[in-house]
Design a protein around this motif. Structure first.
Motif, mmCIF file in Angstrom:
data_model
loop_
_atom_site.group_PDB
_atom_site.id
_atom_site.type_symbol
_atom_site.label_atom_id
_atom_site.label_comp_id
_atom_site.label_asym_id
_atom_site.label_seq_id
_atom_site.Cartn_x
_atom_site.Cartn_y
_atom_site.Cartn_z
ATOM 1 N N LYS A 140 0.805 -1.229 0.000
ATOM 2 C CA LYS A 140 0.000 0.000 0.000
ATOM 3 C C LYS A 140 0.838 1.280 0.000
ATOM 4 C CE LYS A 140 -3.853 -2.141 2.499
ATOM 5 N NZ LYS A 140 -4.652 -2.127 3.747
ATOM 6 N N LEU A 141 2.133 1.185 0.257
ATOM 7 C CA LEU A 141 2.957 2.386 0.395
ATOM 8 C C LEU A 141 2.934 3.302 -0.832
ATOM 9 C CD1 LEU A 141 6.118 1.173 2.362
ATOM 10 C CD2 LEU A 141 4.437 2.881 3.068
ATOM 11 N N PRO A 142 3.048 2.790 -2.057
ATOM 12 C CA PRO A 142 3.062 3.713 -3.208
ATOM 13 C C PRO A 142 1.801 4.569 -3.305
ATOM 14 C CG PRO A 142 3.860 1.556 -3.859
ATOM 15 C CD PRO A 142 3.311 1.402 -2.473
ATOM 16 N N GLU A 143 0.681 4.111 -2.760
ATOM 17 C CA GLU A 143 -0.569 4.868 -2.846
ATOM 18 C C GLU A 143 -0.800 5.747 -1.620
ATOM 19 O OE1 GLU A 143 -3.626 2.018 -3.373
ATOM 20 O OE2 GLU A 143 -2.875 1.270 -5.297
ATOM 21 N N THR A 144 -0.287 5.336 -0.472
ATOM 22 C CA THR A 144 -0.608 6.048 0.770
ATOM 23 C C THR A 144 0.516 6.952 1.274
ATOM 24 O OG1 THR A 144 0.180 4.164 2.090
ATOM 25 C CG2 THR A 144 -2.151 4.183 1.485
ATOM 26 N N PHE A 145 1.756 6.734 0.824
ATOM 27 C CA PHE A 145 2.871 7.498 1.389
ATOM 28 C C PHE A 145 2.910 8.910 0.812
ATOM 29 C CE2 PHE A 145 7.300 8.947 1.213
ATOM 30 C CZ PHE A 145 7.610 8.916 2.564
ATOM 31 N N SER A 146 3.209 9.858 1.711
ATOM 32 C CA SER A 146 3.404 11.254 1.300
ATOM 33 C C SER A 146 4.665 11.779 1.974
ATOM 34 C CB SER A 146 2.194 12.107 1.686
ATOM 35 O OG SER A 146 2.068 12.181 3.097
ATOM 36 N N PRO A 147 5.328 12.773 1.393
ATOM 37 C CA PRO A 147 6.581 13.287 1.972
ATOM 38 C C PRO A 147 6.422 13.824 3.388
ATOM 39 C CG PRO A 147 6.334 14.033 -0.292
ATOM 40 C CD PRO A 147 5.032 13.397 0.084
ATOM 41 N N THR A 148 5.201 14.238 3.736
ATOM 42 C CA THR A 148 4.984 14.776 5.088
ATOM 43 C C THR A 148 4.723 13.686 6.125
ATOM 44 O OG1 THR A 148 2.621 15.050 4.623
ATOM 45 C CG2 THR A 148 4.078 16.923 4.153
ATOM 46 N N ASN A 149 4.546 12.463 5.653
ATOM 47 C CA ASN A 149 4.287 11.357 6.572
ATOM 48 C C ASN A 149 5.621 10.789 7.035
ATOM 49 O OD1 ASN A 149 3.338 9.231 8.022
ATOM 50 N ND2 ASN A 149 2.389 8.150 6.300
ATOM 51 N N LEU A 150 5.950 11.026 8.301
ATOM 52 C CA LEU A 150 7.253 10.617 8.829
ATOM 53 C C LEU A 150 7.171 9.383 9.729
ATOM 54 C CD1 LEU A 150 8.640 14.159 9.773
ATOM 55 C CD2 LEU A 150 8.885 12.912 7.610
ATOM 56 N N HIS A 151 5.994 8.805 9.857
ATOM 57 C CA HIS A 151 5.830 7.695 10.793
ATOM 58 C C HIS A 151 5.382 6.430 10.065
ATOM 59 C CE1 HIS A 151 5.307 11.311 13.367
ATOM 60 N NE2 HIS A 151 6.026 10.597 14.218
ATOM 61 N N VAL A 152 5.699 5.305 10.698
ATOM 62 C CA VAL A 152 5.250 3.993 10.231
ATOM 63 C C VAL A 152 4.467 3.341 11.362
ATOM 64 C CG1 VAL A 152 5.966 1.698 9.462
ATOM 65 C CG2 VAL A 152 7.195 3.726 8.658
ATOM 66 N N GLU A 153 3.345 2.740 11.018
ATOM 67 C CA GLU A 153 2.503 2.102 12.036
ATOM 68 C C GLU A 153 3.048 0.724 12.404
ATOM 69 O OE1 GLU A 153 -1.938 3.936 11.147
ATOM 70 O OE2 GLU A 153 -1.330 2.048 10.185
ATOM 71 N N ILE A 154 3.063 0.446 13.705
ATOM 72 C CA ILE A 154 3.353 -0.901 14.200
ATOM 73 C C ILE A 154 2.008 -1.575 14.435
ATOM 74 C CG2 ILE A 154 4.385 -2.265 16.047
ATOM 75 C CD1 ILE A 154 6.374 -0.020 16.484
ATOM 76 N N LEU A 155 1.743 -2.680 13.731
ATOM 77 C CA LEU A 155 0.423 -3.311 13.734
ATOM 78 C C LEU A 155 0.407 -4.559 14.617
ATOM 79 C CD1 LEU A 155 -0.364 -3.105 9.910
ATOM 80 C CD2 LEU A 155 -0.824 -1.400 11.693
ATOM 81 N N ALA A 156 -0.783 -4.845 15.156
ATOM 82 C CA ALA A 156 -0.967 -6.074 15.942
ATOM 83 C C ALA A 156 -0.886 -7.277 15.004
ATOM 84 C CB ALA A 156 -2.306 -6.050 16.656
ATOM 85 N N PRO A 157 -0.073 -8.278 15.329
ATOM 86 C CA PRO A 157 0.087 -9.420 14.426
ATOM 87 C C PRO A 157 -1.080 -10.399 14.458
ATOM 88 C CG PRO A 157 1.411 -9.734 16.388
ATOM 89 C CD PRO A 157 0.801 -8.376 16.510
ATOM 90 N N LEU A 158 -1.885 -10.363 15.520
ATOM 91 C CA LEU A 158 -3.034 -11.264 15.627
ATOM 92 C C LEU A 158 -4.076 -10.656 16.554
ATOM 93 C CD1 LEU A 158 -2.451 -12.524 18.647
ATOM 94 C CD2 LEU A 158 -1.062 -14.152 17.410
ATOM 95 N N THR A 159 -5.266 -11.232 16.535
ATOM 96 C CA THR A 159 -6.340 -10.797 17.425
ATOM 97 C C THR A 159 -6.137 -11.443 18.795
ATOM 98 O OG1 THR A 159 -7.894 -10.560 15.597
ATOM 99 C CG2 THR A 159 -8.826 -10.791 17.804
ATOM 100 N N GLY A 160 -6.140 -10.623 19.830
ATOM 101 C CA GLY A 160 -5.919 -11.173 21.162
ATOM 102 C C GLY A 160 -5.824 -10.085 22.207
ATOM 103 N N THR A 161 -5.016 -10.349 23.229
ATOM 104 C CA THR A 161 -4.866 -9.455 24.375
ATOM 105 C C THR A 161 -3.413 -9.029 24.503
ATOM 106 O OG1 THR A 161 -6.640 -10.648 25.508
ATOM 107 C CG2 THR A 161 -5.256 -9.217 26.857
ATOM 108 N N VAL A 162 -3.198 -7.744 24.736
ATOM 109 C CA VAL A 162 -1.843 -7.248 24.989
ATOM 110 C C VAL A 162 -1.473 -7.630 26.424
ATOM 111 C CG1 VAL A 162 -0.366 -5.215 25.140
ATOM 112 C CG2 VAL A 162 -2.119 -5.354 23.360
ATOM 113 N N VAL A 163 -0.559 -8.582 26.568
ATOM 114 C CA VAL A 163 -0.191 -9.060 27.902
ATOM 115 C C VAL A 163 1.060 -8.363 28.436
ATOM 116 C CG1 VAL A 163 -1.300 -11.298 27.603
ATOM 117 C CG2 VAL A 163 1.056 -11.006 26.857
ATOM 118 N N VAL A 164 1.854 -7.771 27.535
ATOM 119 C CA VAL A 164 3.063 -7.052 27.954
ATOM 120 C C VAL A 164 3.150 -5.754 27.169
ATOM 121 C CG1 VAL A 164 5.583 -7.063 28.055
ATOM 122 C CG2 VAL A 164 4.316 -9.158 28.556
#
Length: 255
Positions: A204-228
């Motif tokens: 999706k980067l070629p369509e969503t990236f812009s020069p003003t966007n300086l951050h990258v999202e860290i995504l949850a790898p699965l559905t569940g509970t954040v234990v740490v």
């Protein structure tokens, strides 16, 4: 005259004693059907062991229970039959409980000792793939429920940002580039995956990236509970540092 008087007195005393004894015997063991208005007792029978019968009241020679009377007009308990008929007295003595036949789920409870553990194959640790800074956290406490692909944090990383710009530039100028542009794009995409992006994010980067966007999202790898949750918003992290741990508790193991 005097001996004869004594004899008459003795005879009278013996007759009185015999009469009293006869009345007491009849009172303790009344004859079946001797009283007016009562049903005649045919015999006495054990409710638990029907083959035990007696003409007199008593106890079962096997279980010791009182024998139940079987009255005239009753069939008693048929010993050895598939279907038996119980009188109201037999039901009371044998403590028989009845219930209408109905269809119900068959539930069996098994009580055992053990431990409940989560499935280790459904647990993921998210670490920083490169140095950077967490400018925003979307999950602020352990125990939060997340879904697969949900953003957990925004990461600012000069190394990752440079790799993103390189990949987007190659894709957007690929039509005018040399024949080797395809392999260069693939290499740039592979590097982004090694830096922690998912293949879906890279696509999706070629369509969503812009020069003003300086951050990258860290995504949850699965559905569940954040234990740490080992980081705070604004914290600088190093490559290899643990950020989050997510576990899926939908399937548990019993040991």
């Amino acid at each position: 005259m005097r001996p004869r008087l004594i004899s008459w007195i003795l005879v009278a005393l013996l007759a009185a004693a015999a009469g009293w004894f006869a009345r007491s015997v009849r009172h303790e063991h009344p004859a079946a059907g001797s009283r007016a208005g009562e049903r005649r007792i045919l015999y006495y029978q054990s409710a638990m062991h029907p083959w035990i019968r007696s003409d007199q009241p008593g106890k079962c020679t096997i279980c010791g229970m009182d024998l139940s009377p079987v009255y005239e007009g009753e069939s008693g308990i048929a010993a050895g039959a598939d279907v038996i008929n119980l009188s109201s007295n037999n039901v009371t003595v044998a403590n028989v409980a009845t219930s209408p036949a109905t269809r119900k789920p068959l539930i069996r409870t098994v009580r055992v000792a053990g431990t409940i553990e989560d499935d280790a194959s459904r647990r993921r640790v998210l670490s920083a793939y490169t140095d950077g800074r967490l400018d925003r956290l979307f999950v602020t406490y352990p125990g939060a429920e997340v879904k697969a692909g949900q953003p957990l944090a925004w990461l600012f990383s000069p190394t990752l940002l440079a790799a993103v710009r390189e990949y987007v530039g190659l894709v957007r100028t690929g039509s005018a580039a040399s024949p080797d542009s395809t392999s260069m794009v693939a290499a740039a995409a592979s590097r982004l995956v090694q830096l922690g992006l998912t293949p879906e994010q890279v696509t999706k980067l070629p369509e969503t990236f812009s020069p003003t966007n300086l951050h990258v999202e860290i995504l949850a790898p699965l559905t569940g509970t954040v234990v740490v949750k080992d980081v705070l918003e604004g914290q600088t992290v190093a490559a290899g540092q643990r950020l989050f741990e997510v576990a899926d508790f939908s399937t548990m193991w019993f040991q």
